[in-house]
Design an enzyme around this catalytic site. Structure first.
Site, PDB file in Angstrom:
ATOM      1  N   ASN A   1      -2.367  -7.322  -2.421  1.00 38.01           N
ATOM      2  CA  ASN A   1      -1.899  -6.585  -3.590  1.00 38.01           C
ATOM      3  C   ASN A   1      -0.375  -6.583  -3.724  1.00 38.01           C
ATOM      4  OD1 ASN A   1      -2.026  -4.276  -5.680  1.00 38.01           O
ATOM      5  ND2 ASN A   1      -0.883  -3.338  -4.000  1.00 38.01           N
TER       6      ASN A   1
ATOM      7  N   LYS B   1       1.563 -15.867  -9.760  1.00 42.32           N
ATOM      8  CA  LYS B   1       0.252 -15.241  -9.900  1.00 42.32           C
ATOM      9  C   LYS B   1      -0.821 -16.266 -10.288  1.00 42.32           C
ATOM     10  CE  LYS B   1       0.959 -10.833  -8.989  1.00 42.32           C
ATOM     11  NZ  LYS B   1       0.198 -10.120  -7.952  1.00 42.32           N
TER      12      LYS B   1
ATOM     13  N   ALA C   1       0.798  -1.227   0.000  1.00 41.63           N
ATOM     14  CA  ALA C   1       0.000   0.000   0.000  1.00 41.63           C
ATOM     15  C   ALA C   1       0.828   1.272   0.000  1.00 41.63           C
ATOM     16  CB  ALA C   1      -0.938  -0.001   1.203  1.00 41.63           C
TER      17      ALA C   1
ATOM     18  N   TYR D   1       7.008 -14.993 -12.398  1.00 40.41           N
ATOM     19  CA  TYR D   1       5.901 -14.110 -12.030  1.00 40.41           C
ATOM     20  C   TYR D   1       4.559 -14.766 -12.331  1.00 40.41           C
ATOM     21  CZ  TYR D   1       3.091  -9.806 -11.864  1.00 40.41           C
ATOM     22  OH  TYR D   1       2.144  -8.849 -11.573  1.00 40.41           O
ATOM     23  N   ALA D   2       4.434 -15.322 -13.534  1.00 38.01           N
ATOM     24  CA  ALA D   2       3.175 -15.949 -13.930  1.00 38.01           C
ATOM     25  C   ALA D   2       2.869 -17.170 -13.065  1.00 38.01           C
ATOM     26  CB  ALA D   2       3.220 -16.338 -15.401  1.00 38.01           C
TER      27      ALA D   2
ATOM     28  N   SER E   1      -2.608 -11.537 -12.179  1.00 37.82           N
ATOM     29  CA  SER E   1      -2.093 -10.768 -13.308  1.00 37.82           C
ATOM     30  C   SER E   1      -2.515 -11.401 -14.631  1.00 37.82           C
ATOM     31  CB  SER E   1      -0.562 -10.718 -13.249  1.00 37.82           C
ATOM     32  OG  SER E   1      -0.017 -10.236 -14.452  1.00 37.82           O
TER      33      SER E   1
END
Length: 242
Positions: free
Chosen positions: A89, A158, A13, A154-155, A141
């Site tokens: 997030n 996610k 945040a 990353y994938a 994502s």
């Protein structure tokens, strides 16, 4: 106001999307707890919320570190009680081919993205089950379903978030807990602008991307009681460009 009397925790945040989510929850009456790796950044956002008349608590926390997550939520429970809304997030991203991805880079992605989501869910879930109420929104994502080269670690992290979301939703839906995810497209944030500046291959224009306020509207809707029938969804929020 939609979230009057609710406590919302937003990870990552300190800037960008997380800051936008936190501000919008506060504007709609929630007490907002901001978690971020860099304390000074989340403190700045918290002060902006307070300047608008909202309630905010800023905590420095690397969600990939289970001890930091445990300590942060212990403080949250002590200061504000139970958590009604959790938005996972926080994320780490570095574009590397699988061939060039070191084990250290792999661990960073899995710890920050997938493990961090799990740790935060584990912290809030017992209280949500006890109170028979909760909203969990996990940010995935578009890279987890559109297969961009260089997004292997990353994938994977996610994509794991989506699977976790859908299974958890089935496990807790009878407790009036909504668990949903967003497949997020490229969004006009500080991180994205830095990528554009450093990578000439990224040619998407800022005004063609999703804007933070557009994504925040979706997140706030999923956190609202109007979204009670939506369970275990993984929603495409791509805008004009994925």
């Amino acid at each position: 106001m939609e979230f009057e009397g609710k406590v919302a925790v937003v990870t990552g945040a300190g800037q960008g999307l997380g800051a936008g989510f936190a501000k919008d929850f506060a504007r709609q009456g929630a007490k907002v707890v901001l978690l971020g790796r860099t304390l000074s950044k989340v403190e700045k956002v918290a002060e902006e919320i307070k300047a608008e008349g909202g309630w905010a608590l800023a905590l420095g926390c690397d969600v990939g570190d289970r001890d930091q997550v445990k300590a942060s939520f212990e403080r949250i429970f002590a200061e504000v009680g139970g958590v009604d809304i959790l938005v996972n997030n926080a994320a780490y991203h570095r574009s590397l081919s699988v061939l060039d991805t070191s084990m250290e880079e792999w661990d960073k992605h899995i710890n920050s993205n997938l493990n961090g989501t799990f740790y935060c869910i584990k912290a809030v879930l017992p209280g949500m089950v006890e109170r028979r109420y909760g909203k969990i929104i996990n940010i995935s994502s578009s890279g987890a379903k559109l297969f961009f080269p260089g997004f292997g670690a990353y994938a994977a992290s996610k994509g794991g978030i989506v699977s976790l979301t859908q299974i958890l939703s089935e496990e807790v839906k009878n407790y009036n807990i909504n668990v949903n995810a967003i497949y997020l497209g490229m969004t006009n944030t500080e991180h994205t602008r830095e990528r554009i500046d450093s990578d000439p291959a990224v040619t998407v224009k800022l005004d063609e991307m999703l804007q933070v306020d557009e994504v925040s509207k979706v997140v706030c809707f999923l956190a609202s009681d109007a979204a009670a029938p939506i369970m275990g969804a993984a929603i495409d929020v791509f805008g004009k460009k994925a």
